[in-house]
Each structure stands twice: as structure tokens, then as C-alpha cells.
Scaffold this motif. Structure first.
Motif, PDB file in Angstrom:
ATOM      1  N   ARG A 112       0.833  -1.217   0.000  1.00 15.65           N
ATOM      2  CA  ARG A 112       0.000   0.000   0.000  1.00 15.65           C
ATOM      3  C   ARG A 112       0.858   1.254   0.000  1.00 15.65           C
ATOM      4  O   ARG A 112       0.590   2.209  -0.736  1.00 15.65           O
ATOM      5  N   ARG A 113       1.894   1.265   0.810  1.00 10.87           N
ATOM      6  CA  ARG A 113       2.771   2.439   0.882  1.00 10.87           C
ATOM      7  C   ARG A 113       3.513   2.636  -0.438  1.00 10.87           C
ATOM      8  O   ARG A 113       3.660   3.764  -0.912  1.00 10.87           O
ATOM      9  N   LEU A 114       3.989   1.560  -1.043  1.00  4.32           N
ATOM     10  CA  LEU A 114       4.675   1.676  -2.330  1.00  4.32           C
ATOM     11  C   LEU A 114       3.714   2.142  -3.419  1.00  4.32           C
ATOM     12  O   LEU A 114       4.079   2.961  -4.266  1.00  4.32           O
ATOM     13  N   ARG A 115       2.488   1.644  -3.390  1.00  7.96           N
ATOM     14  CA  ARG A 115       1.497   2.058  -4.388  1.00  7.96           C
ATOM     15  C   ARG A 115       1.245   3.564  -4.316  1.00  7.96           C
ATOM     16  O   ARG A 115       1.170   4.251  -5.336  1.00  7.96           O
ATOM     17  N   GLU A 116       1.124   4.091  -3.115  1.00  8.96           N
ATOM     18  CA  GLU A 116       0.892   5.524  -2.953  1.00  8.96           C
ATOM     19  C   GLU A 116       2.127   6.336  -3.361  1.00  8.96           C
ATOM     20  O   GLU A 116       2.000   7.381  -4.004  1.00  8.96           O
ATOM     21  N   ALA A 117       3.307   5.861  -3.009  1.00  7.81           N
ATOM     22  CA  ALA A 117       4.526   6.557  -3.425  1.00  7.81           C
ATOM     23  C   ALA A 117       4.653   6.562  -4.946  1.00  7.81           C
ATOM     24  O   ALA A 117       5.040   7.578  -5.540  1.00  7.81           O
ATOM     25  N   ILE A 118       4.297   5.472  -5.596  1.00  6.35           N
ATOM     26  CA  ILE A 118       4.319   5.404  -7.062  1.00  6.35           C
ATOM     27  C   ILE A 118       3.339   6.414  -7.636  1.00  6.35           C
ATOM     28  O   ILE A 118       3.656   7.134  -8.583  1.00  6.35           O
ATOM     29  N   ARG A 119       2.159   6.488  -7.063  1.00  5.44           N
ATOM     30  CA  ARG A 119       1.144   7.427  -7.554  1.00  5.44           C
ATOM     31  C   ARG A 119       1.641   8.867  -7.488  1.00  5.44           C
ATOM     32  O   ARG A 119       1.369   9.677  -8.372  1.00  5.44           O
ATOM     33  N   LEU A 120       2.412   9.189  -6.462  1.00  2.17           N
ATOM     34  CA  LEU A 120       2.897  10.556  -6.282  1.00  2.17           C
ATOM     35  C   LEU A 120       4.178  10.854  -7.059  1.00  2.17           C
ATOM     36  O   LEU A 120       4.368  11.971  -7.535  1.00  2.17           O
ATOM     37  N   VAL A 121       5.058   9.881  -7.203  1.00  2.00           N
ATOM     38  CA  VAL A 121       6.388  10.126  -7.762  1.00  2.00           C
ATOM     39  C   VAL A 121       6.475   9.843  -9.258  1.00  2.00           C
ATOM     40  O   VAL A 121       7.079  10.617 -10.007  1.00  2.00           O
ATOM     41  N   PHE A 122       5.885   8.765  -9.720  1.00  2.00           N
ATOM     42  CA  PHE A 122       6.105   8.320 -11.095  1.00  2.00           C
ATOM     43  C   PHE A 122       5.640   9.305 -12.169  1.00  2.00           C
ATOM     44  O   PHE A 122       6.323   9.454 -13.174  1.00  2.00           O
ATOM     45  N   PRO A 123       4.513   9.983 -12.032  1.00  2.00           N
ATOM     46  CA  PRO A 123       4.108  10.889 -13.109  1.00  2.00           C
ATOM     47  C   PRO A 123       5.147  11.973 -13.423  1.00  2.00           C
ATOM     48  O   PRO A 123       5.264  12.396 -14.564  1.00  2.00           O
ATOM     49  N   CYS A 124       5.924  12.387 -12.443  1.00  2.00           N
ATOM     50  CA  CYS A 124       6.916  13.451 -12.659  1.00  2.00           C
ATOM     51  C   CYS A 124       8.308  12.921 -12.968  1.00  2.00           C
ATOM     52  O   CYS A 124       9.074  13.591 -13.649  1.00  2.00           O
ATOM     53  N   HIS A 125       8.662  11.737 -12.468  1.00  2.00           N
ATOM     54  CA  HIS A 125      10.053  11.301 -12.518  1.00  2.00           C
ATOM     55  C   HIS A 125      10.319  10.061 -13.363  1.00  2.00           C
ATOM     56  O   HIS A 125      11.480   9.787 -13.673  1.00  2.00           O
ATOM     57  N   ALA A 126       9.304   9.295 -13.722  1.00  2.00           N
ATOM     58  CA  ALA A 126       9.526   8.057 -14.468  1.00  2.00           C
ATOM     59  C   ALA A 126       9.530   8.325 -15.970  1.00  2.00           C
ATOM     60  O   ALA A 126       8.790   9.167 -16.464  1.00  2.00           O
ATOM     61  N   ALA A 127      10.367   7.593 -16.679  1.00  2.00           N
ATOM     62  CA  ALA A 127      10.457   7.732 -18.136  1.00  2.00           C
ATOM     63  C   ALA A 127       9.378   6.874 -18.787  1.00  2.00           C
ATOM     64  O   ALA A 127       9.257   5.687 -18.494  1.00  2.00           O
ATOM     65  N   PRO A 128       8.578   7.453 -19.685  1.00  2.00           N
ATOM     66  CA  PRO A 128       7.561   6.668 -20.385  1.00  2.00           C
ATOM     67  C   PRO A 128       8.208   5.591 -21.260  1.00  2.00           C
ATOM     68  O   PRO A 128       9.360   5.693 -21.646  1.00  2.00           O
ATOM     69  N   GLY A 129       7.422   4.569 -21.562  1.00  2.00           N
ATOM     70  CA  GLY A 129       7.907   3.497 -22.422  1.00  2.00           C
ATOM     71  C   GLY A 129       8.698   2.439 -21.689  1.00  2.00           C
ATOM     72  O   GLY A 129       9.462   1.700 -22.301  1.00  2.00           O
ATOM     73  N   HIS A 130       8.526   2.345 -20.380  1.00  2.00           N
ATOM     74  CA  HIS A 130       9.265   1.377 -19.578  1.00  2.00           C
ATOM     75  C   HIS A 130       8.329   0.580 -18.684  1.00  2.00           C
ATOM     76  O   HIS A 130       7.241   1.024 -18.348  1.00  2.00           O
ATOM     77  N   ASP A 131       8.794  -0.593 -18.309  1.00  2.00           N
ATOM     78  CA  ASP A 131       8.151  -1.392 -17.269  1.00  2.00           C
ATOM     79  C   ASP A 131       9.005  -1.279 -16.017  1.00  2.00           C
ATOM     80  O   ASP A 131      10.238  -1.337 -16.087  1.00  2.00           O
ATOM     81  N   TYR A 132       8.356  -1.099 -14.885  1.00  2.00           N
ATOM     82  CA  TYR A 132       9.053  -0.976 -13.609  1.00  2.00           C
ATOM     83  C   TYR A 132       8.543  -2.042 -12.651  1.00  2.00           C
ATOM     84  O   TYR A 132       7.352  -2.324 -12.612  1.00  2.00           O
ATOM     85  N   VAL A 133       9.444  -2.592 -11.862  1.00  2.00           N
ATOM     86  CA  VAL A 133       9.087  -3.485 -10.764  1.00  2.00           C
ATOM     87  C   VAL A 133       9.655  -2.869  -9.497  1.00  2.00           C
ATOM     88  O   VAL A 133      10.854  -2.577  -9.418  1.00  2.00           O
ATOM     89  N   VAL A 134       8.782  -2.648  -8.513  1.00  2.00           N
ATOM     90  CA  VAL A 134       9.189  -2.093  -7.226  1.00  2.00           C
ATOM     91  C   VAL A 134       9.112  -3.229  -6.209  1.00  2.00           C
ATOM     92  O   VAL A 134       8.063  -3.829  -6.019  1.00  2.00           O
ATOM     93  N   ILE A 135      10.246  -3.501  -5.574  1.00  2.00           N
ATOM     94  CA  ILE A 135      10.343  -4.599  -4.624  1.00  2.00           C
ATOM     95  C   ILE A 135      10.472  -4.028  -3.217  1.00  2.00           C
ATOM     96  O   ILE A 135      11.346  -3.200  -2.954  1.00  2.00           O
ATOM     97  N   ALA A 136       9.590  -4.463  -2.338  1.00  2.00           N
ATOM     98  CA  ALA A 136       9.624  -4.002  -0.948  1.00  2.00           C
ATOM     99  C   ALA A 136      10.794  -4.655  -0.219  1.00  2.00           C
ATOM    100  O   ALA A 136      11.172  -5.790  -0.501  1.00  2.00           O
TER     101      ALA A 136
END
Length: 127
Positions: free
Chosen positions: A64-88
Motif C-alpha cells: 500500500r505504501r509503495l502504491r501511494e509513493a508510485i502514484r505521487l512520484v512516477f508521473p513526474c520522474h519516471a520515463a515513459p515506455g518502460h516497465d518498472y518493478v518495485v520490490i519491498a
């Protein structure tokens, strides 16, 4: 930047990112990225938490915490056209949320990906 966030749903997608992608480990998470899975316009994200994180309650809290951090961070900092895996990691459930977000931003910066799917250092000729 409004980049549509998709999901990785198949095990084979997670394995492809782990095998062919780049990795950045931070105190609160591990981030893996691989190009061309989502197409040039969007990006896809998968979250995983193994039993090393703790019992089911802690693993769910970490996701849940990673999902919320992704929601806040990825739109500004992630490069489009990629797949990401976030491991807790075992520190994810108890790490302060601001530090977790900072870890995610640093991990994305460390991967140095450009929108074309190549590492940025390869684009600059420092490969």
C-alpha cells in the motif's frame, strides 16, 4: 506530465524486467526497469513483497505504501515506455513515508533512463 500508469500482471512480465532491465537498490525499496514493455506512450508498474518483509499484514502495508509513493512520484520522474518493478524491503513498512518517496526518486534518477528506452549514459556516449 500525465503518463498513464498500467500494471504488470503476469509473472513472465516481472521476470523479463528482472532479467533484461537495470536495478537500483535503496534502503526502502529496490527498483527494476526495462524498456519497451508498455509501448512508447505509457509505463507499467508491478509491486512485489516477499516473505522477507514480514507477515501478511506487513507485506500488505508495504505494498500500500509503495502504491501511494508510485502514484505521487512516477508521473513526474519516471520515463515513459518502460516497465518498472518495485520490490519491498524489510524496512518498507516502517520507513517514514517522505524518506520512502525520496528513495523512489533517487532510484529513478540512478537508473538514468531516457524516454527512448536506453540508459542516459549510453545516449551521452559514456557507455
Amino acid at each position: 506530465m500525465d503518463v498513464p500508469l498500467g500494471r504488470l500482471v503476469r509473472r513472465s512480465e516481472y521476470l523479463r524486467v528482472a532479467k533484461t532491465g537495470r536495478k537500483a537498490a535503496m534502503p526502502g525499496l529496490v527498483l527494476q526497469a526495462a524498456a519497451d514493455g508498455a509501448g512508447p506512450a505509457g509505463l507499467r508498474v508491478g509491486i512485489t513483497a516477499s516473505r522477507k518483509v514480514g507477515n501478511a499484514v506487513l507485506r500488505n502495508r508495504a505494498r500500500r505504501r509503495l502504491r501511494e509513493a508510485i502514484r505521487l512520484v512516477f508521473p513526474c520522474h519516471a520515463a515513459p515506455g518502460h516497465d518498472y518493478v518495485v520490490i519491498a524491503r524489510h524496512t518498507t513498512p516502517s520507513r517514514p513515508f517522505a524518506e520512502l518517496q525520496r528513495d523512489m526518486v533517487r532510484a529513478l534518477a540512478r537508473l538514468k533512463l531516457d524516454p527512448a528506452g536506453r540508459p542516459a549514459d549510453a545516449v551521452d556516449g559514456r557507455s
